[in-house]
Design a protein around this motif. Structure first.
Motif, PDB file in Angstrom:
ATOM      1  N   ASN A  17       7.867  -9.671  26.296  1.00 29.87           N
ATOM      2  CA  ASN A  17       8.728  -9.128  27.326  1.00 29.87           C
ATOM      3  C   ASN A  17       9.875 -10.124  27.540  1.00 29.87           C
ATOM      4  OD1 ASN A  17       9.824  -8.471  29.929  1.00 29.87           O
ATOM      5  ND2 ASN A  17       7.970  -7.296  30.297  1.00 29.87           N
ATOM      6  N   ARG A  19      11.248 -11.077  30.175  1.00 25.61           N
ATOM      7  CA  ARG A  19      10.924 -11.932  31.316  1.00 25.61           C
ATOM      8  C   ARG A  19       9.982 -13.070  30.894  1.00 25.61           C
ATOM      9  NH1 ARG A  19      13.617 -12.114  36.018  1.00 25.61           N
ATOM     10  NH2 ARG A  19      12.259 -12.640  37.723  1.00 25.61           N
ATOM     11  N   THR A  20       9.063 -12.783  29.988  1.00 23.82           N
ATOM     12  CA  THR A  20       8.149 -13.802  29.478  1.00 23.82           C
ATOM     13  C   THR A  20       8.926 -14.869  28.717  1.00 23.82           C
ATOM     14  OG1 THR A  20       6.399 -12.154  29.279  1.00 23.82           O
ATOM     15  CG2 THR A  20       6.113 -14.195  28.040  1.00 23.82           C
ATOM     16  N   GLN A  22      12.011 -15.632  29.160  1.00 20.11           N
ATOM     17  CA  GLN A  22      12.818 -16.323  30.155  1.00 20.11           C
ATOM     18  C   GLN A  22      12.000 -17.389  30.882  1.00 20.11           C
ATOM     19  OE1 GLN A  22      14.349 -13.552  32.995  1.00 20.11           O
ATOM     20  NE2 GLN A  22      16.371 -14.465  32.926  1.00 20.11           N
ATOM     21  N   ASN A  23      10.720 -17.129  31.091  1.00 22.88           N
ATOM     22  CA  ASN A  23       9.868 -18.060  31.830  1.00 22.88           C
ATOM     23  C   ASN A  23       9.271 -19.163  30.968  1.00 22.88           C
ATOM     24  OD1 ASN A  23      10.294 -16.675  34.203  1.00 22.88           O
ATOM     25  ND2 ASN A  23       8.520 -15.373  33.931  1.00 22.88           N
TER      26      ASN A  23
END
Length: 80
Positions: A17, A19-20, A22-23
């Motif tokens: 994902n 977002r994953t 990004q983190n």
């Protein structure tokens, strides 16, 4: 000139994902390029991503006998 991948493109290549991605810590990702004039806009070169993926270690699968040596979690089963 090399094609640059956005975070969405990189996430698609890594099958994660966005977002994953990004983190994740920068050390856990392929080397990124920070675009001039920005502080946060990162891009990845396709060849750097391909090289990074090729250098990752292969997944090691434990043999079945090794898994039997670990104690099972939860309530013990009845012995029939």
């Amino acid at each position: 000139m090399d094609d640059l991948l956005t975070i969405e493109d990189l996430a698609r290549v890594l099958r994660l994902n966005p977002r994953t991605v990004q983190n994740r810590r920068p050390e856990d990702l392929p080397p990124a390029i920070i675009l001039p004039g920005t502080k946060r806009s990162r891009r990845w070169r396709e060849k750097d991503v391909a090289r990074w993926l090729a250098e990752l270690p292969a997944t090691v699968v434990a043999p079945e006998s090794a898994l039997d040596s670990f104690p099972r979690r939860g309530r013990p089963r009845k012995v029939v």
